[in-house]
Scaffold this motif. Structure first.
Motif, PDB file in Angstrom:
ATOM      1  N   ASN A 289       1.171  -0.926  -0.037  1.00  0.00           N
ATOM      2  CA  ASN A 289      -0.314  -0.169   0.138  1.00  0.00           C
ATOM      3  C   ASN A 289       0.983   1.029  -0.182  1.00  0.00           C
ATOM      4  O   ASN A 289       0.329   2.362   0.174  1.00  0.00           O
ATOM      5  N   ASN A 290       2.242   1.128   0.268  1.00  0.00           N
ATOM      6  CA  ASN A 290       2.583   2.744   0.149  1.00  0.00           C
ATOM      7  C   ASN A 290       4.111   2.350  -1.171  1.00  0.00           C
ATOM      8  O   ASN A 290       4.781   2.188  -0.992  1.00  0.00           O
ATOM      9  N   ASP A 291       3.257   1.478  -2.239  1.00  0.00           N
ATOM     10  CA  ASP A 291       3.977   1.100  -3.449  1.00  0.00           C
ATOM     11  C   ASP A 291       5.600   1.024  -3.454  1.00  0.00           C
ATOM     12  O   ASP A 291       5.341   1.755  -4.046  1.00  0.00           O
ATOM     13  N   PHE A 292       5.252   0.141  -2.710  1.00  0.00           N
ATOM     14  CA  PHE A 292       6.707  -0.656  -1.795  1.00  0.00           C
ATOM     15  C   PHE A 292       7.872   0.299  -2.089  1.00  0.00           C
ATOM     16  O   PHE A 292       8.968  -0.147  -3.195  1.00  0.00           O
ATOM     17  N   ASN A 293       8.088   1.009  -0.939  1.00  0.00           N
ATOM     18  CA  ASN A 293       8.806   1.552  -1.351  1.00  0.00           C
ATOM     19  C   ASN A 293      10.351   1.379  -0.426  1.00  0.00           C
ATOM     20  O   ASN A 293      11.124   1.758   0.283  1.00  0.00           O
ATOM     21  N   ALA A 294      10.445  -0.120  -0.139  1.00  0.00           N
ATOM     22  CA  ALA A 294      11.987  -1.148   0.255  1.00  0.00           C
ATOM     23  C   ALA A 294      11.506  -1.745  -1.069  1.00  0.00           C
ATOM     24  O   ALA A 294      11.108  -2.722  -1.267  1.00  0.00           O
ATOM     25  N   THR A 295      13.187  -2.850  -1.474  1.00  0.00           N
ATOM     26  CA  THR A 295      14.210  -3.038  -1.988  1.00  0.00           C
ATOM     27  C   THR A 295      13.195  -4.515  -1.566  1.00  0.00           C
ATOM     28  O   THR A 295      12.551  -4.897  -0.547  1.00  0.00           O
TER      29      THR A 295
END
Length: 202
Positions: free
Chosen positions: A179-185
């Protein structure tokens, strides 16, 4: 499903069926029609769920989006929930196949799969239909084995509760990531889960 999801597998060769008497439909074609119909319905549901919560999805809306009438819908599904479960089960099967091939890096593969199939992941992690989905994901053989490898202590009567904590906590982290647009790898997410598991079980 359409090309919105990756299968990670080569297509199996098609073996031609023996021809039938005139007027008798080929079982292969019949199965292909069924697969196509189901794929259209599943794709329609996935598209609708990008902007509409599952509780507000109607069969009429799905059929209209798919270009299929309600009579045909009811030949394959009882309601929109059974259609959703078909989508979810297909994703879990795909994930199971991927992990069986790349088991050594199963968590990173899990997160890579989720990110590369973001549209479907958004549906699966936000539908709120299956309360057992966290257990289904973390009980996949390769992931469960990785968790068990970190358990080095004596037999603990509370292990099952700890495992549930990992399942539902890990699931919440994945949902937040989606839901946070894949904000980590994918690698960073895998390392986070491994760190938590080690802290709980090490």
């Amino acid at each position: 499903m359409s090309n919105s999801s990756k299968t990670y597998q080569n297509k199996a060769p098609v073996i031609p069926e023996p021809s039938l008497a005139p007027g008798i439909p080929s079982p292969v074609k019949e199965n292909q029609r069924v697969r196509l119909t189901k794929a259209l319905l599943k794709d329609a549901l996935i598209d609708i769920l990008q902007t509409t919560p599952m509780q507000k999805v109607t069969i009429s809306a799905v059929c209209e989006r798919a270009g299929i009438n309600r009579t045909t819908f009811y030949k394959h599904y009882t309601d929109e929930i059974s259609l959703y479960y078909d989508v979810q089960n297909e994703v879990l099967d795909m994930l199971r196949n991927v992990l069986s091939v790349h088991g050594l890096d199963c968590l990173e593969i899990l997160f890579t799969f989720i990110k590369e199939n973001g549209k479907i992941s958004n549906v699966i992690f936000n539908a709120g239909i299956d309360n057992n989905l966290p257990q289904k994901i973390f009980s996949l053989p390769e992931i469960r084995e990785l968790i068990l490898q970190e358990y080095k202590g004596p037999a603990d009567p509370h292990f099952q509760q700890i495992f549930y904590f990992i399942c539902y906590g890990g699931y919440a982290l994945i949902k937040d990531w989606v839901n946070n647009d894949f904000n980590a790898t994918a690698s960073e997410m895998a390392d986070t889960i491994k760190y938590i598991v080690k802290k709980l079980l090490g």
